[in-house]
Design an enzyme around this catalytic site. Sequence first.
Site, short mmCIF file in Angstrom:
data_model
loop_
_atom_site.label_atom_id
_atom_site.label_comp_id
_atom_site.label_asym_id
_atom_site.label_seq_id
_atom_site.Cartn_x
_atom_site.Cartn_y
_atom_site.Cartn_z
N ASP A 1 41.76 43.74 50.81
CA ASP A 1 40.81 42.65 50.63
C ASP A 1 40.30 42.17 51.98
O ASP A 1 40.99 41.44 52.70
CB ASP A 1 41.48 41.50 49.86
N GLY B 1 31.82 42.79 51.33
CA GLY B 1 30.96 41.66 50.98
C GLY B 1 31.13 40.49 51.91
O GLY B 1 32.18 40.33 52.56
N LYS C 1 70.71 42.73 17.08
CA LYS C 1 71.32 43.02 18.38
C LYS C 1 70.32 43.74 19.29
O LYS C 1 70.20 43.43 20.48
CB LYS C 1 72.57 43.87 18.20
N ARG D 1 47.36 26.20 19.34
CA ARG D 1 47.99 26.71 18.14
C ARG D 1 47.14 26.40 16.91
O ARG D 1 46.37 25.44 16.89
CB ARG D 1 49.37 26.08 17.96
#
Length: 586
Positions: A147, A61, A382, A272
């Site tokens: 790339d 491209g 643990k 949150r």
Amino acid sequence: MDTLLTAEVYANSPRFRRRSSVFVDAIHDMPETQELAPAQLYSTESGRLFHSGRIVIATVGLPARGKTHISVAVARYLRWLGVKTHVFHLGDYRRSTVGPGKDVPDDYFFVNASPSSVLLRNKILKKCREDILNFLEHENGQVAIYDAVNPRAGGRQAIAKEFAKHKIETLFIESSCDDQRIIEENVRSVKISSPDYIGWNDMDAVRDYLARINARIPDFESMHEKDLHWVKIVNGGDQVIVNNCKFGYLSQRIVFYLLNLHIKSRQTYFARAGTTTEEESYKADAHLSEEGREYAKKMSETLFEHRKKERQAIIDRGGPDNALKPLTIWTSTRKRTVETAFDLADMGYRVRQRTQLSQLHPGDLEKMSEQDILDKFPEEVKKHAQDPYHHRYPRAESYHDLAVRLEPIILELEREQNDLLIIAHESVLRVLYGYLMACNATDIPKLDFPRNEIIEIIPSSYSNLAKRIKIRSLPEHIVPNSPDIIPLSAVPSISVSSFTNGDEITSGSATPSASGASQGSSQGASETPIVGKGAMVSTSVGSGGLGAVADADEISLPPAAQAEQDLESDPLPVREKVAINPTAQS
């Protein structure tokens, strides 16, 4: 990427090898030791998935069509699945060959270049392809992403034949775009994200890049070869054409991912949920408390004001006077996340509920304090301390289970073209942040999402950037991100170093931007300084290269700097230890 190694730590770290001139970040650096990826279902001794073969992905491209964005996005997704992948940017080899502070000849990018420029181009191409072969043949690599522009049909045929000699399949991905709005958006982002334009002003960078595009247009041939494997993405994902790509499981996964990918710019925000009336209970699915509703209101107002300021900043820098992108909100189906979005819904924003965004299931840890867990499940505690990402408490979910559950969300996140706010539990935000910022599995459980911050993820060509937006005037007792952590002898200690000189850290870089202390400091991830004072974890670094910076509220800043801290906030901190109960309703 949100990698926070200092130059000294990086230089002395045996786990990283320098492969890219974009400097230290989670996509462009390979760990020395093989580690399980966040969504990896199995591992092999060689590090390769045994049913997938070896693939070279070559981009095609003109400049400013999103090839680098696609390369990095595909690498991030494949590494998330546990596929050993590396991106080889031809531009990195060009910058490395000519040397720091130097530029290529004026006719380097033109079709009728001088013989010396052609020789230089061939030298750079040869070195890049040798490294690709070495990665696949001798380093157990599975996918190498090449790339480059790859403009001519004859050159693409030669690439496919060269790798076929080594029994390596080649998949071409062309990004074709004639939408001038997308091209202009990509060109303007080059100033921020390409190492070529560090120190340039916007107009000069745009002018130079447009000259590169015009130089390539007469020489470019779009993909039409029937005998090659290729995918053509038209106008950032409006149309996808697939040709002859059925050569294995991995190729099908890549094509499926590309069907969901686009190159259009948009922001992602993490927040949150508010506090509830029954914080200790998962099964109760309680409503927001009064403080939770107040938090939701302040969070919504903060985000609204931030987006307006960001738009004005773009205009002030000479950008287009476009309207804000539409904002979509995703929540889980749990009441606390749904009700946190009520104020935004009242403002007219679209809210979608997604069952996959529900937090980690606590199993037998329901309503148990951390001391109760220690008393009842000492062996499980643990095991959890040794591997908090993959460990699963009785009848509960692990972070790995959550990552696998979230894969449909990740694909839809890539497909979303509006700005996106995700309101979820901290465990969900950790995994999604870990994907977007290419964190390794061991760091994901340690990521902190304080309730008084909105995390903004800014997409960029070479790597994503993270910014924290402060929500002011919240009660202190609702801000803590996790319950108290009980020290365990099973948890290894972590050495901590400190920044004391006020150096500015650019997201994704390893050295203070002002010092330019290291060779190859052409970092293209960001030019916005992010203050990096505080404690930094230097030993919990994996393939994500993640460190930790102390919470901004713990840092002594002069009054003038504090106002700037609201928006140009520190990279996301990482805790030294992991909470025993990762599902706690903090």
